[in-house]
Scaffold this motif. Structure first.
Motif, PDB file in Angstrom:
ATOM      1  N   ASP A   1      26.488 -36.492  36.564  1.00 17.51           N
ATOM      2  CA  ASP A   1      25.524 -35.749  35.698  1.00 17.51           C
ATOM      3  C   ASP A   1      25.777 -34.210  36.123  1.00 17.51           C
TER       4      ASP A   1
ATOM      5  N   LYS B   1      24.892 -35.897  26.815  1.00 17.69           N
ATOM      6  CA  LYS B   1      24.250 -37.364  27.077  1.00 17.69           C
ATOM      7  C   LYS B   1      25.105 -38.704  25.479  1.00 17.69           C
TER       8      LYS B   1
ATOM      9  N   LEU C   1      24.979 -43.132  34.055  1.00 19.79           N
ATOM     10  CA  LEU C   1      26.081 -42.121  34.251  1.00 19.79           C
ATOM     11  C   LEU C   1      25.724 -42.048  35.584  1.00 19.79           C
TER      12      LEU C   1
END
Length: 438
Positions: free
Chosen positions: A227, A189, A224
């Motif tokens: 994911d 990330k 996000l």
């Protein structure tokens, strides 16, 4: 004549359609409500003007490198860049290349196969036309005494220097990291959001990373949209650690630094025996990594007076010397017009190399566009469908969304985002980490 009138005249003359890109068709600048139209009317002309101006600004440096008799070349190159800018703004044809580069025939064969009605900057598929422009700039330099000059190098090195505080904070936070899924997912990330510092989206204006990087990862977790980090962890963790991870690089500067931090973790924790970095063969989309940027960044880190960064730089150079890190051989496919689903046909040796990897990691927005093709997929269509058969190995994509195409979203999500912000796909505030197994 007013700007609005000028726009209207241009649109009428060039058959510009006042709509968004229709579903299941190529993205192209001929659709006025597309990011492609904005790119060719404003962003790319601005980029070209910056390149032309920089030649005059850095004239003394260029003369020192290429000799006093390069004055004419500098002036003629700037003039050719401005002519290219004018050609875009007049929607001229995409003409064949006349340089001697090894990919010249590939490009010309590609252009020859384009239908005549789709062979101008605004009518061609956005991906083809934008890649063509950057290849054209390279050709202009290659046909002069300035061949080999990276006209984006100063912007890339400045971006790296501006990121020094953020780099130091990340280095200090990752010197004693644990080998587990949670840590690996955090680093993925971190690497994803490093892509926000993209000079091509700002037409070269610098973006300085600020704040605590790992706090930012946590803050942006709700942004996000897909994911698949756990699936990526499992694809590596379930192997014997003898595999290779291929990183298809995007931006130099802070993003390349986060690539290196992720790669360091992969080697240190025994998730793979080698990480191979795939750089661009020519200056590309302003901030893309070239081989020199990779080496320059390692030396930049090693030269830092701060002990943590200096030791990190020396360690990464050692990894390179030992073959744990490797720069892939120069590969023009990455700067070709082709989508990746055509790789097996157009560059089978590259496809075969990627097929031997344990994981292939595609970075950034342009690589995402090449994975999907510049095509208006429905946002809920599966990532696997949109890859159109491109599955050389386990592959993933880390992308902050900066263009109006996306796939693999849950039903109704894009509608909710559009209700909040009609330009949510262009800001880089939202991201995707998508995975497809072999």
């Amino acid at each position: 004549m007013t700007l609005a009138q000028d726009d209207t005249d241009f649109d009428v003359k060039n058959g510009i359609i006042d709509s968004e890109t229709p579903p299941h068709s190529e993205l192209a600048a001929q659709y006025k409500r597309s990011f492609a139209y904005y790119t060719f009317r404003f962003r790319l002309p601005s980029t070209l003007e910056t390149i032309a101006n920089s030649l005059a600004k850095n004239k003394d440096e260029l003369l020192a490198k290429y000799g006093a008799d390069a004055v004419t070349d500098i002036e003629q190159t700037a003039e050719a860049i401005r002519e290219l800018r004018s050609n875009i703004l007049q929607n001229e044809k995409l003409l064949p290349f006349t340089d001697k580069e090894s990919d010249c025939d590939v490009w010309n064969a590609f252009l020859e196969k384009l239908p005549q009605e789709k062979r101008t900057y605004f009518s061609a598929c956005w991906l083809y036309a934008e890649c063509y422009m950057y290849r054209k700039v390279s050709s202009i330099f290659q046909l002069s005494r300035l061949a080999g000059f990276d006209y984006f190098s100063r912007q890339k090195s400045t971006a790296t220097q501006l990121s020094l505080d953020a780099m130091l904070a990340v280095a200090k936070a990752t010197r004693s990291s644990e080998s587990n899924a949670a840590t690996f997912q955090q680093l993925l990330k971190l690497n994803l959001w490093g892509n926000r510092c993209d000079l091509s989206i700002t037409s070269g204006k610098q973006v300085k990373p600020t704040g605590d990087a790992f706090d930012l990862v946590q803050e942006l977790d709700s942004n996000l949209l897909v994911d698949n980090t756990n699936a990526i962890w499992l694809s590596l963790h379930s192997s014997n650690g003898e595999g290779i991870v291929e990183i298809i690089c995007d931006n130099a500067g802070y993003e390349l630094y986060t690539d290196l931090i992720l790669a360091e973790y992969i080697i240190d924790k025994g998730l793979a025996k080698k990480v191979r970095f795939n750089a661009k063969a020519i200056p590309w989309f302003i901030s893309d990594v070239m081989a020199n940027d990779y080496h320059w960044t390692l030396q930049f880190l090693a030269d830092q007076s701060d002990l943590v960064l200096g030791e990190l730089g020396k360690k990464l150079k050692r990894f390179t010397d030992e073959g744990k890190f490797e720069l892939a051989p120069l590969e023009h496919f990455w700067t070709s017009p082709y989508e990746f689903y055509r790789m097996a046909e157009m560059q089978p040796t590259l496809y075969e190399r990627l097929s031997q990897a344990q994981l292939v990691l595609f970075k950034g927005d342009l690589n995402y566009r090449k994975l999907l093709g510049d095509y208006s997929w429905h946002d809920t269509e599966s990532f696997e469908t949109c890859l159109r058969g491109f599955r050389p190995s386990n592959l993933c994509t880390l992308r902050t969304i900066k263009a109006d195409l996306v796939c693999g979203l849950p039903q109704g999500l894009s509608e909710r985002l559009f209700a909040t912000n009609k330009e949510w796909m262009l800001t880089g505030e939202y991201g995707l980490i998508q995975f497809a197994s072999k």
